[in-house]
Scaffold this active site. Structure first.
Site, mmCIF file in Angstrom:
data_model
loop_
_atom_site.group_PDB
_atom_site.id
_atom_site.type_symbol
_atom_site.label_atom_id
_atom_site.label_comp_id
_atom_site.label_asym_id
_atom_site.label_seq_id
_atom_site.Cartn_x
_atom_site.Cartn_y
_atom_site.Cartn_z
ATOM 1 N N TYR A 20 0.806 -1.223 0.000
ATOM 2 C CA TYR A 20 0.000 0.000 0.000
ATOM 3 C C TYR A 20 0.838 1.272 0.000
ATOM 4 C CZ TYR A 20 -3.816 -3.166 1.021
ATOM 5 O OH TYR A 20 -4.732 -4.184 0.957
ATOM 6 N N HIS B 35 -4.589 6.189 -1.351
ATOM 7 C CA HIS B 35 -5.264 6.098 -0.053
ATOM 8 C C HIS B 35 -4.320 6.433 1.104
ATOM 9 C CE1 HIS B 35 -9.203 5.310 1.332
ATOM 10 N NE2 HIS B 35 -9.096 4.044 1.675
ATOM 11 N N TYR C 268 -5.929 -1.403 9.451
ATOM 12 C CA TYR C 268 -6.347 -1.037 8.104
ATOM 13 C C TYR C 268 -7.245 0.186 8.193
ATOM 14 C CZ TYR C 268 -3.976 -4.943 6.092
ATOM 15 O OH TYR C 268 -2.985 -5.791 5.688
ATOM 16 N N ASN D 91 -10.247 1.034 7.593
ATOM 17 C CA ASN D 91 -11.583 1.003 8.197
ATOM 18 C C ASN D 91 -11.559 0.755 9.700
ATOM 19 O OD1 ASN D 91 -10.870 -1.655 8.069
ATOM 20 N ND2 ASN D 91 -12.750 -2.371 7.091
ATOM 21 N N ASN E 237 -14.016 5.549 4.737
ATOM 22 C CA ASN E 237 -14.107 4.557 5.812
ATOM 23 C C ASN E 237 -13.232 4.880 7.014
ATOM 24 O OD1 ASN E 237 -16.037 2.966 4.548
ATOM 25 N ND2 ASN E 237 -14.494 1.818 3.411
#
EC number: 3.1.1.29
Length: 194
Positions: A17, A22, A68, A70, A116
């Site tokens: 990631y 994000h 993560y 969320n 989220n």
């Protein structure tokens, strides 16, 4: 005029990631840590990478949740609760689909807008949404069904350069943000675009 005591940078953990759209918020906090010569250290108690620096005699804590996206609220609530940091003393930096790359905007309070990470922070803070946000524009793919792959993908070089520039703009107004000079910070930041 609320001074900021905690800056949170949202993202997802793990090499897969890194440098994704994000993770724009996490990149902002990494840049602050670098500028302040702060080592971000993994702290299981706060579910994230944490650091601290002093600004005008006031401790400012940095947090990149290693949950993560969320579950970001778990980290924010743990650290804010331990240090008795009120929601309005928190700045959350995050990627923003509704702004083009190269644009950064400050916002006080509000809903989660489908993000989220923000949704979980609001929930974990007892439905308090009065924290400040730094919205780092990443653009929108144009179709809702493409959003997930878009935010989890890496931006082309030109887009990444614009995101980096917007982070530079935000770092330029950081002293005003930390002092709670929101009108001045907003005026200066909102007039810039890469």
């Amino acid at each position: 005029m609320t001074a900021i005591k905690l800056i949170v940078g949202l993202g997802n953990p793990g090499a897969e990631y890194e440098q994704t759209r994000h993770n724009a918020g996490a990149l902002f906090v990494e840049r602050i840590a670098h500028a302040q010569n702060v080592n971000l250290v993994a702290d299981r108690k706060y579910f994230g990478l944490t650091g601290r620096f002093s600004h005008q005699g006031q401790d400012v804590r940095l947090l990149i949740p290693t949950t993560y996206m969320n579950r970001s609220g778990q980290a924010v609530a743990a650290l804010a609760g331990f240090f008795r940091i009120k929601p309005e003393e928190i700045l959350v930096a995050h990627d923003e689909l509704d702004l083009p790359p190269g644009v950064a905007k400050l916002k006080v309070g509000g809903g989660h807008g489908g993000h989220n990470g923000l949704r979980d922070i609001i929930a974990q803070l007892g439905n308090q949404n009065t924290f400040h946000r730094l919205r780092l524009g990443i653009g929108h793919p144009g179709v809702a069904s493409m959003v997930s792959n878009f935010v989890l993908g890496r931006a082309p070089r030109a887009e990444q350069e614009k995101l980096d520039a917007s982070i530079d703009f935000a770092l330029g107004v950081l002293p005003d943000i930390l002092a709670g000079e929101w009108n001045r910070a907003m005026k200066n930041l909102h007039s810039q675009k890469a």
